[in-house]
Design a protein around this motif. Structure first.
Motif, short mmCIF file in Angstrom:
data_model
loop_
_atom_site.label_atom_id
_atom_site.label_comp_id
_atom_site.label_asym_id
_atom_site.label_seq_id
_atom_site.Cartn_x
_atom_site.Cartn_y
_atom_site.Cartn_z
N THR A 107 -5.79 -3.29 -2.09
CA THR A 107 -7.04 -2.83 -2.70
C THR A 107 -7.97 -2.33 -1.60
O THR A 107 -8.00 -2.89 -0.50
N ARG A 108 -8.74 -1.29 -1.90
CA ARG A 108 -9.59 -0.65 -0.92
C ARG A 108 -10.87 -1.47 -0.71
O ARG A 108 -11.91 -1.20 -1.31
N THR A 109 -10.77 -2.49 0.14
CA THR A 109 -11.90 -3.35 0.43
C THR A 109 -11.94 -3.65 1.93
O THR A 109 -11.07 -3.24 2.69
N ASN A 163 -8.96 -4.98 4.10
CA ASN A 163 -7.99 -4.13 4.78
C ASN A 163 -8.56 -3.65 6.11
O ASN A 163 -9.47 -2.81 6.13
N GLN A 179 -4.65 -0.65 6.85
CA GLN A 179 -4.68 0.60 6.12
C GLN A 179 -3.70 1.61 6.71
O GLN A 179 -3.07 2.38 5.97
N VAL A 187 -2.96 2.14 -3.08
CA VAL A 187 -4.11 1.28 -2.84
C VAL A 187 -5.10 1.47 -3.98
O VAL A 187 -5.55 2.59 -4.23
N ASP A 195 -8.66 0.99 -6.20
CA ASP A 195 -10.09 0.79 -6.05
C ASP A 195 -10.47 -0.57 -6.62
O ASP A 195 -9.87 -1.02 -7.60
#
Length: 269
Positions: free
Chosen positions: A183-185, A188, A193, A203, A205
């Motif tokens: 997940t794009r947080t 990472n 990434q 990945v 959101d």
């Protein structure tokens, strides 16, 4: 569960998946006690939903702060939903980690949700119906190189969720285990990434994950695994682990290379 009737304790509420869940719950009319280290990311929500959202700062690895969360939950009239979303992650080979980093990960990812759930269970049991939601990971079902300690914590959280569900089978409290994929947080790091990019991994959101979690809560689900082919690999790993071993071994040189300079702390607030 009717979300408009939910009274929620939400940990990790000021970032990533936790903040996205807080936003979705506020929009659904729930009342939320947001537990987070930082208030600033929550300011827009606090201003927009003053009757739905309140915030408490807490170090969930300490008994004193967990007791303060309990007292605040009692002061808002009790709760019927606990969402354990706080967590920390390190992308690094095991020998690169300090003992203190491993112990901190175990404390926040495993000890905190177990102990917070324990102290809040009496309140949850008072509700006509209630739910505990534990936010785990695909890595709670698949051991992945570069994430040995993190996998250990998420395997533990999955086991805790399963055992607690059975322990509470004769009560009105249900348990939902959620397993997001990447997940794009802030969890990472740039190295993590870079690995996702090199492997062409999908990945999500945080808002996508939050929407799925909210849907699962409303539908009284027992578990939620996000993403394809991740769900397939979870199943494959349980049936043919040697096949997964061989596939991951091919990735080891890349993983070792990218993990040489891991970020020291990647935390969901």
């Amino acid at each position: 569960m009717r979300l408009s009737e939910a009274r929620v304790v939400l940990t990790g509420a000021s970032g990533g998946i936790g903040l996205a869940i807080a936003t979705a719950l506020c929009a659904s009319g729930a009342r939320i006690l947001a537990v987070a280290r930082h208030r600033q990311p929550l300011e827009p929500l606090l201003e927009r939903y003053p009757d739905n959202l309140c915030w408490i700062a807490a170090d969930l690895t300490t008994a004193v702060d967990r007791s303060e969360v309990l007292a605040e939950a009692e002061s808002i009239g009790g709760i019927n939903l606990l969402i354990n979303a706080a967590g920390v992650n390190h992308f690094a080979m095991l020998e690169q980690l300090e003992d203190s980093e491993i112990n901190a990960m175990l404390a926040l990812n495993v000890g905190a949700p177990i102990c917070l759930t324990k102290i809040l269970l009496p309140l949850l049991k008072q509700a006509p119906s209630a739910m505990v939601v534990n936010v785990g990971s695909t890595y709670g079902s698949i051991g992945y190189p570069g994430y040995a300690s993190y996998c250990a914590t998420k395997f533990a959280l999955r086991g805790f969720s399963e055992a607690l569900r059975r322990e509470l089978a004769d009560t009105r409290v249900s348990v939902l285990y959620v397993a997001p994929r990447a997940t794009r947080t802030s969890m990472n790091s740039p190295a993590a990434q870079a690995l996702n990019d090199a492997l062409k991994s999908s990945v999500d959101d945080p808002q996508t994950v939050a929407a799925s979690v909210i849907h699962a809560i409303a539908g009284d689900r027992r578990d939620l695994y996000l993403g394809w082919p991740e769900r397939f690999f979870v199943r494959l790993n349980s049936l043919l682990p040697n096949l997964v071993d061989r596939g991951l071994r091919k990735q080891l040189p890349l993983i070792r290379h990218l993990s040489q300079k891991p970020d020291k702390e990647n935390l969901e607030p």
